[in-house]
Design a protein around this motif. Structure first.
Motif, PDB file in Angstrom:
ATOM      1  N   TYR A  49     -13.147   8.376  -4.760  1.00  0.00           N
ATOM      2  CA  TYR A  49     -12.206   9.494  -4.844  1.00  0.00           C
ATOM      3  C   TYR A  49     -12.737  10.713  -4.087  1.00  0.00           C
ATOM      4  CZ  TYR A  49      -9.570   6.983  -8.424  1.00  0.00           C
ATOM      5  OH  TYR A  49      -8.798   6.052  -9.096  1.00  0.00           O
ATOM      6  N   PHE A 103      -3.394  12.986  -6.471  1.00  0.00           N
ATOM      7  CA  PHE A 103      -4.281  13.133  -7.629  1.00  0.00           C
ATOM      8  C   PHE A 103      -3.505  13.509  -8.892  1.00  0.00           C
ATOM      9  CE2 PHE A 103      -7.703  13.469  -4.435  1.00  0.00           C
ATOM     10  CZ  PHE A 103      -8.584  12.551  -4.992  1.00  0.00           C
ATOM     11  N   HIS A 124      -7.873   2.931 -12.619  1.00  0.00           N
ATOM     12  CA  HIS A 124      -8.707   4.050 -12.173  1.00  0.00           C
ATOM     13  C   HIS A 124      -9.869   3.569 -11.309  1.00  0.00           C
ATOM     14  CE1 HIS A 124     -11.214   7.680 -12.332  1.00  0.00           C
ATOM     15  NE2 HIS A 124     -12.211   6.891 -12.697  1.00  0.00           N
ATOM     16  N   TRP A 128      -8.097  -0.339  -4.808  1.00  0.00           N
ATOM     17  CA  TRP A 128      -8.306   0.696  -3.803  1.00  0.00           C
ATOM     18  C   TRP A 128      -7.339   0.592  -2.631  1.00  0.00           C
ATOM     19  CZ3 TRP A 128     -10.481   4.576  -5.678  1.00  0.00           C
ATOM     20  CH2 TRP A 128     -11.479   4.449  -6.645  1.00  0.00           C
ATOM     21  N   LYS A 131      -4.137   2.254  -3.705  1.00  0.00           N
ATOM     22  CA  LYS A 131      -4.246   3.701  -3.890  1.00  0.00           C
ATOM     23  C   LYS A 131      -4.420   4.427  -2.562  1.00  0.00           C
ATOM     24  CE  LYS A 131      -7.337   3.304  -7.193  1.00  0.00           C
ATOM     25  NZ  LYS A 131      -8.262   3.549  -8.306  1.00  0.00           N
ATOM     26  N   TRP A 135      -1.990   7.303  -1.027  1.00  0.00           N
ATOM     27  CA  TRP A 135      -2.444   8.595  -0.506  1.00  0.00           C
ATOM     28  C   TRP A 135      -1.948   8.834   0.913  1.00  0.00           C
ATOM     29  CZ3 TRP A 135      -6.793   9.120   3.126  1.00  0.00           C
ATOM     30  CH2 TRP A 135      -7.006  10.441   3.485  1.00  0.00           C
ATOM     31  N   HIS A 345      -9.092  13.650 -12.477  1.00  0.00           N
ATOM     32  CA  HIS A 345      -8.033  13.707 -11.463  1.00  0.00           C
ATOM     33  C   HIS A 345      -7.343  15.073 -11.455  1.00  0.00           C
ATOM     34  CE1 HIS A 345      -8.405   9.563 -10.281  1.00  0.00           C
ATOM     35  NE2 HIS A 345      -8.288   9.159 -11.529  1.00  0.00           N
TER      36      HIS A 345
END
Length: 416
Positions: A49, A103, A124, A128, A131, A135, A345
């Protein structure tokens, strides 16, 4: 009530225990590659992150300093009377908006996660590819939004960045008071006595030297009244914190106010450094007008400092939960998450607003020079107010227990 037998509502105690054992095995692996290879790991997820956040920072900087010509081609972004610098600032806000949305979405999906067997823990700490795709998608979408929405976000970002500074401030002060309490406890007082004296003395010496150097560098003329006020008031605040800490009813010693003195002097120095070039009282800013290697190195360090500050604050949800944990045992159960995912986050979401404000100098209407960060009178005053607020929070944290204790004594203890 026994923590040894963890049973899921659906009867999935076997999968829960196996996940806990797998997490423990992952955490014991000393190599980073081994931890990633063995599966999702909440501790290693923090660094991924942080890498996403750093990438957003770099993208925002590129949009500000080198994206003017590209943004000019997009007719919908022409809201600054053709000024490429302003278009670059809007590019920063668009990148920041994409990072914020990512986020805040992660915050909504992970807030309240408390157990490792919760499916949200796997989300969480893994997935990846999905995610990163999210993003990238929300960042691209931000560049397609009308300028009105971006301008509204820019105004909201001022508040969000302030929230980030407040969280960071509380985190730093809580860490300082935690160190002080540990060193002054009966268990460590005798063993840490010499170390405390050395660190406290060094902190005061460095603080005073910093104040003297700021007088030399930033008050070349008696007419520099504002800088004289900033520096002198920082010295007064250092004395005030020391006096409060040494009060017989508080007796917090020299270590905490010494470390706070370093923090206060650093904030004052950052504030004066943020004053725009061309001011007669800021010769250092005038000397840095041309872009050289020192300017570039300072910018890179400043950018990394944003990421490090956001990262360290994000995992420090403990300082906001003291009231909840003081009554209990304080020991984490084996199946508890290692840190608050939602808080983590949320800090990164507000950090996205914060880096936008630093890159545009907290002002969407003024151009900012290339390879600079957090420059302008608004930036300077934000730092100064942050310094004064830090002292107020520290003094309150010292005085509050005494006030609450006296109120309880005056009102009488409730029956147990």
């Amino acid at each position: 009530m026994d923590a040894a037998g963890v049973v899921l509502p659906g009867g999935g105690s076997g999968s829960a225990s196996s996940r806990i054992e797998r997490n423990n095995a992952v955490l014991k692996d000393p190599s980073w590659f081994g931890q990633f290879r063995n599966g999702s790991n909440p501790w290693m997820a923090r660094y991924v992150y942080a890498l996403i956040f750093l990438s957003a920072n770099l993208l925002a900087w590129a949009a500000r300093d080198y994206g003017g010509s590209a943004l000019t081609e997009m007719e919908r972004l022409k809201v600054c009377d053709g000024k490429s610098d302003c278009l670059g600032a809007e590019g920063v806000l668009r990148v920041s908006l994409g990072c914020f949305v990512f986020f805040i979405l992660m915050f909504l999906l992970t807030v309240g996660t408390s157990k490792l067997q919760d499916p949200r823990d796997a989300w969480h700490s893994g997935w990846w590819s999905a995610k990163i795709a999210i993003w990238v998608g929300v960042t691209l979408l931000a560049f397609l939004l009308p300028s009105t929405i971006v301008r509204i976000y820019g105004e909201i970002a001022h508040f969000g960045a302030g929230v980030f500074l407040l969280i960071q401030l509380v985190s730093v002060i809580s860490f300082i008071t935690w160190i002080n309490d540990r060193c002054l406890s009966e268990k460590n007082a005798e063993r840490c006595h010499i170390h405390v004296m050395v660190v406290a003395t060094g902190s005061y010496v460095i603080s005073l030297v910093g104040i003297i150097m700021m007088f030399i560098w930033y008050t070349p003329d008696p007419s520099c009244l504002l800088n004289i006020f900033f520096i002198t008031w920082s010295l007064v605040l250092l004395q005030l914190m020391t006096s409060v800490s040494l009060h017989p009813k508080i007796n917090a010693g020299f270590l905490a106010p010494g470390l706070m003195g370093l923090y206060v002097v650093f904030l004052c120095w950052c504030a004066i450094r943020s004053e725009p070039a061309g001011e007669s009282c800021n010769r250092k800013a005038e000397a840095s007008q041309r872009t050289d290697w020192l300017t570039i190195i300072s910018f890179v360090i400043g950018l990394l400092a944003i990421v490090i500050a956001t990262f360290s604050t994000g995992i420090d949800s403990q300082c906001f939960q003291k009231s909840e944990t003081q009554g209990g045992g304080g020991e984490k159960e084996e199946d508890e998450v290692p840190y608050g995912y939602g808080f983590f986050h949320f800090v990164f979401a507000t950090g996205a607003m914060y880096f936008a404000m630093l890159l545009i100098g907290w002002n969407t209407h003024h151009a900012i020079k290339k390879w600079t960060i957090d420059v302008g009178w608004t930036s300077a005053w934000v730092r100064i107010v942050n310094e004064w607020l830090a002292v107020c929070v520290y003094i309150w944290m010292m005085v509050a227990p005494i006030i609450l204790k006296s109120r309880r004594a005056a009102g009488g203890s409730p029956p147990v």
